[in-house]
Design a protein around this motif. Sequence first.
Motif, PDB file in Angstrom:
ATOM      1  N   ASP A  34       0.851  -1.190   0.000  1.00 56.01           N
ATOM      2  CA  ASP A  34       0.000   0.000   0.000  1.00 56.01           C
ATOM      3  C   ASP A  34       0.884   1.237   0.000  1.00 56.01           C
ATOM      4  OD1 ASP A  34      -1.942   1.852   0.185  1.00 56.01           O
ATOM      5  OD2 ASP A  34      -2.600   1.336   2.217  1.00 56.01           O
ATOM      6  N   THR A  35       0.915   1.941  -1.109  1.00 57.21           N
ATOM      7  CA  THR A  35       1.767   3.134  -1.230  1.00 57.21           C
ATOM      8  C   THR A  35       1.103   4.391  -0.663  1.00 57.21           C
ATOM      9  OG1 THR A  35       0.901   3.620  -3.426  1.00 57.21           O
ATOM     10  CG2 THR A  35       2.828   2.183  -3.304  1.00 57.21           C
ATOM     11  N   GLY A  36      -0.207   4.294  -0.405  1.00 56.82           N
ATOM     12  CA  GLY A  36      -0.926   5.458   0.122  1.00 56.82           C
ATOM     13  C   GLY A  36      -1.335   6.455  -0.939  1.00 56.82           C
ATOM     14  N   ALA A  37      -1.080   6.119  -2.194  1.00 53.99           N
ATOM     15  CA  ALA A  37      -1.446   7.032  -3.280  1.00 53.99           C
ATOM     16  C   ALA A  37      -2.949   7.016  -3.517  1.00 53.99           C
ATOM     17  CB  ALA A  37      -0.710   6.635  -4.557  1.00 53.99           C
ATOM     18  N   GLN A  38      -3.570   8.172  -3.795  1.00 55.41           N
ATOM     19  CA  GLN A  38      -4.999   8.285  -4.063  1.00 55.41           C
ATOM     20  C   GLN A  38      -5.232   8.452  -5.559  1.00 55.41           C
ATOM     21  OE1 GLN A  38      -6.546  11.455  -1.701  1.00 55.41           O
ATOM     22  NE2 GLN A  38      -6.293  10.361   0.234  1.00 55.41           N
ATOM     23  N   ILE A  39      -6.130   7.640  -6.068  1.00 51.84           N
ATOM     24  CA  ILE A  39      -6.437   7.677  -7.496  1.00 51.84           C
ATOM     25  C   ILE A  39      -7.671   8.544  -7.713  1.00 51.84           C
ATOM     26  CG2 ILE A  39      -7.031   6.314  -9.525  1.00 51.84           C
ATOM     27  CD1 ILE A  39      -5.606   3.967  -8.207  1.00 51.84           C
ATOM     28  N   ALA A  40      -7.559   9.539  -8.542  1.00 56.12           N
ATOM     29  CA  ALA A  40      -8.675  10.450  -8.818  1.00 56.12           C
ATOM     30  C   ALA A  40      -9.727   9.735  -9.657  1.00 56.12           C
ATOM     31  CB  ALA A  40      -8.165  11.678  -9.563  1.00 56.12           C
ATOM     32  N   PRO A  41     -11.035   9.992  -9.392  1.00 56.62           N
ATOM     33  CA  PRO A  41     -12.090   9.358 -10.190  1.00 56.62           C
ATOM     34  C   PRO A  41     -12.044   9.820 -11.632  1.00 56.62           C
ATOM     35  CG  PRO A  41     -12.997  11.086  -8.790  1.00 56.62           C
ATOM     36  CD  PRO A  41     -11.573  10.892  -8.371  1.00 56.62           C
ATOM     37  N   ILE A  42     -12.450   8.939 -12.516  1.00 61.60           N
ATOM     38  CA  ILE A  42     -12.432   9.259 -13.942  1.00 61.60           C
ATOM     39  C   ILE A  42     -13.438  10.360 -14.262  1.00 61.60           C
ATOM     40  CG2 ILE A  42     -12.797   8.318 -16.263  1.00 61.60           C
ATOM     41  CD1 ILE A  42     -11.920   5.623 -15.177  1.00 61.60           C
ATOM     42  N   ILE A  43     -14.633  10.269 -13.645  1.00 65.39           N
ATOM     43  CA  ILE A  43     -15.689  11.255 -13.887  1.00 65.39           C
ATOM     44  C   ILE A  43     -15.960  12.018 -12.607  1.00 65.39           C
ATOM     45  CG2 ILE A  43     -18.085  11.612 -14.572  1.00 65.39           C
ATOM     46  CD1 ILE A  43     -17.934   9.031 -16.141  1.00 65.39           C
ATOM     47  N   LYS A  44     -15.943  13.334 -12.688  1.00 67.52           N
ATOM     48  CA  LYS A  44     -16.219  14.179 -11.530  1.00 67.52           C
ATOM     49  C   LYS A  44     -17.658  14.657 -11.593  1.00 67.52           C
ATOM     50  CE  LYS A  44     -14.580  18.251  -9.037  1.00 67.52           C
ATOM     51  NZ  LYS A  44     -13.637  19.388  -9.042  1.00 67.52           N
ATOM     52  N   LEU A  45     -18.423  14.299 -10.563  1.00 64.82           N
ATOM     53  CA  LEU A  45     -19.836  14.683 -10.508  1.00 64.82           C
ATOM     54  C   LEU A  45     -19.969  16.008  -9.777  1.00 64.82           C
ATOM     55  CD1 LEU A  45     -21.461  11.245  -9.631  1.00 64.82           C
ATOM     56  CD2 LEU A  45     -21.224  12.305 -11.871  1.00 64.82           C
ATOM     57  N   GLU A  46     -20.642  16.949 -10.417  1.00 71.95           N
ATOM     58  CA  GLU A  46     -20.853  18.259  -9.810  1.00 71.95           C
ATOM     59  C   GLU A  46     -22.180  18.289  -9.070  1.00 71.95           C
ATOM     60  OE1 GLU A  46     -20.594  21.240 -12.755  1.00 71.95           O
ATOM     61  OE2 GLU A  46     -18.464  20.873 -13.208  1.00 71.95           O
ATOM     62  N   GLU A  47     -22.204  19.035  -7.986  1.00 74.50           N
ATOM     63  CA  GLU A  47     -23.424  19.169  -7.195  1.00 74.50           C
ATOM     64  C   GLU A  47     -24.439  20.021  -7.957  1.00 74.50           C
ATOM     65  OE1 GLU A  47     -24.859  20.745  -2.785  1.00 74.50           O
ATOM     66  OE2 GLU A  47     -22.725  20.669  -3.315  1.00 74.50           O
ATOM     67  N   VAL A  48     -25.642  19.492  -8.054  1.00 75.98           N
ATOM     68  CA  VAL A  48     -26.695  20.177  -8.803  1.00 75.98           C
ATOM     69  C   VAL A  48     -27.763  20.660  -7.828  1.00 75.98           C
ATOM     70  CG1 VAL A  48     -28.462  19.968 -10.585  1.00 75.98           C
ATOM     71  CG2 VAL A  48     -26.279  18.754 -10.837  1.00 75.98           C
ATOM     72  N   ALA A  49     -28.094  21.947  -7.904  1.00 72.06           N
ATOM     73  CA  ALA A  49     -29.135  22.508  -7.042  1.00 72.06           C
ATOM     74  C   ALA A  49     -30.504  22.111  -7.568  1.00 72.06           C
ATOM     75  CB  ALA A  49     -29.019  24.026  -6.990  1.00 72.06           C
ATOM     76  N   VAL A  50     -31.325  21.554  -6.696  1.00 71.16           N
ATOM     77  CA  VAL A  50     -32.667  21.114  -7.073  1.00 71.16           C
ATOM     78  C   VAL A  50     -33.686  22.142  -6.597  1.00 71.16           C
ATOM     79  CG1 VAL A  50     -34.388  19.303  -6.841  1.00 71.16           C
ATOM     80  CG2 VAL A  50     -31.967  18.699  -6.923  1.00 71.16           C
ATOM     81  N   SER A  51     -34.482  22.652  -7.512  1.00 70.04           N
ATOM     82  CA  SER A  51     -35.501  23.650  -7.171  1.00 70.04           C
ATOM     83  C   SER A  51     -36.810  22.967  -6.792  1.00 70.04           C
ATOM     84  CB  SER A  51     -35.725  24.587  -8.365  1.00 70.04           C
ATOM     85  OG  SER A  51     -36.778  25.480  -8.086  1.00 70.04           O
ATOM     86  N   THR A  52     -37.374  23.381  -5.658  1.00 63.98           N
ATOM     87  CA  THR A  52     -38.643  22.823  -5.205  1.00 63.98           C
ATOM     88  C   THR A  52     -39.821  23.728  -5.554  1.00 63.98           C
ATOM     89  OG1 THR A  52     -38.459  23.886  -3.036  1.00 63.98           O
ATOM     90  CG2 THR A  52     -37.486  21.689  -3.280  1.00 63.98           C
ATOM     91  N   GLY A  53     -39.518  24.965  -6.002  1.00 68.71           N
ATOM     92  CA  GLY A  53     -40.583  25.919  -6.272  1.00 68.71           C
ATOM     93  C   GLY A  53     -41.063  26.633  -5.024  1.00 68.71           C
ATOM     94  N   GLU A  54     -40.405  26.363  -3.892  1.00 68.42           N
ATOM     95  CA  GLU A  54     -40.812  26.954  -2.621  1.00 68.42           C
ATOM     96  C   GLU A  54     -39.779  27.952  -2.101  1.00 68.42           C
ATOM     97  OE1 GLU A  54     -41.536  23.723   0.059  1.00 68.42           O
ATOM     98  OE2 GLU A  54     -42.844  22.662  -1.342  1.00 68.42           O
ATOM     99  N   GLU A  55     -38.813  28.317  -2.940  1.00 73.85           N
ATOM    100  CA  GLU A  55     -37.726  29.179  -2.504  1.00 73.85           C
ATOM    101  C   GLU A  55     -38.200  30.580  -2.118  1.00 73.85           C
ATOM    102  OE1 GLU A  55     -36.107  25.787  -4.530  1.00 73.85           O
ATOM    103  OE2 GLU A  55     -37.633  27.238  -5.150  1.00 73.85           O
ATOM    104  N   ASN A  56     -39.250  31.074  -2.746  1.00 69.99           N
ATOM    105  CA  ASN A  56     -39.747  32.429  -2.474  1.00 69.99           C
ATOM    106  C   ASN A  56     -40.938  32.428  -1.504  1.00 69.99           C
ATOM    107  OD1 ASN A  56     -37.882  33.683  -4.206  1.00 69.99           O
ATOM    108  ND2 ASN A  56     -39.178  33.259  -5.974  1.00 69.99           N
ATOM    109  N   GLU A  57     -41.069  31.347  -0.752  1.00 64.13           N
ATOM    110  CA  GLU A  57     -42.200  31.222   0.176  1.00 64.13           C
ATOM    111  C   GLU A  57     -41.701  30.863   1.575  1.00 64.13           C
ATOM    112  OE1 GLU A  57     -45.733  29.469  -2.609  1.00 64.13           O
ATOM    113  OE2 GLU A  57     -43.933  28.252  -2.418  1.00 64.13           O
ATOM    114  N   ASP A  58     -42.444  31.337   2.565  1.00 62.86           N
ATOM    115  CA  ASP A  58     -42.148  31.016   3.960  1.00 62.86           C
ATOM    116  C   ASP A  58     -43.197  30.052   4.489  1.00 62.86           C
ATOM    117  OD1 ASP A  58     -39.911  32.696   4.158  1.00 62.86           O
ATOM    118  OD2 ASP A  58     -41.203  34.437   4.496  1.00 62.86           O
ATOM    119  N   PRO A  59     -42.775  28.921   5.085  1.00 60.66           N
ATOM    120  CA  PRO A  59     -43.748  27.971   5.642  1.00 60.66           C
ATOM    121  C   PRO A  59     -44.367  28.518   6.932  1.00 60.66           C
ATOM    122  CG  PRO A  59     -41.515  27.217   6.080  1.00 60.66           C
ATOM    123  CD  PRO A  59     -41.380  28.427   5.209  1.00 60.66           C
ATOM    124  N   ILE A  60     -45.685  28.483   6.997  1.00 62.22           N
ATOM    125  CA  ILE A  60     -46.360  28.911   8.225  1.00 62.22           C
ATOM    126  C   ILE A  60     -47.084  27.733   8.889  1.00 62.22           C
ATOM    127  CG2 ILE A  60     -46.634  31.301   7.503  1.00 62.22           C
ATOM    128  CD1 ILE A  60     -49.404  30.727   6.577  1.00 62.22           C
TER     129      ILE A  60
END
Length: 216
Positions: free
Chosen positions: A23-49
């Motif tokens: 075990d050399t301790g070397a880290q292998i980078a993933p072939i594909i890098k997944l980016e974080e995607v913001a998911v919209s719920t449609g409730e961003e401009n509303e306050d829950p009461i």
Amino acid sequence: MASKEPDQEHREDEDAAPAEEEDTGAQIAPIIKLEEVAVSTGEENEDPILDLKSKLYRFDKEGNQWKERGAGTVKLLKHKETGKVRLVMRQSKTLKICANHLVLPTMTVQEHAGNDKSCLWHASDYADGELKDELFCIRFASVKNCKTFMQKFQEVAESQKPKEENKDASAAAGLLEKLSVDEKKTEDKAGEEKKETEATEKADSEKKDGEAASST
């Protein structure tokens, strides 16, 4: 030819066995890098009461029976700019929308006969992508949650009334003011015409008197 002894064969197998990887301790980078995607719920401009777990039903007119829409969380959401409040409910597992409509001042909510954990109301719902007149029944885990929902629902409906009433009152006041201005203009015009008529009659009368005096 004599066969090899078992101990000798075992030693040869050990010599021939490949060495274990270090075990050399070397880290292998993933072939594909997944980016974080913001998911919209449609409730961003509303306050829950309001936010309560419940189970929703709709009345099927054709089958003349109640049908379950799903179990999840019912919310009352107030828009940050317009102040309008809508009721939204999603199924807990799939997050599919099973109710989505505005809370209007004409709406009322009432207890379901025979079940103090449930209540009913009518609404023009848009959960299926088109407006439908629905009769909903919602059931909560406790009487307390049901009463909380009913109270908040009614408060929201009442809070929408003043805006509509003020709008109608302002429109009526504006119309009355316009009518008053128009009436005043009409009266002023009539007064001016009357003065002109009187002045003309007076001038004619004076002219006649002058002609009569000169003839004598």
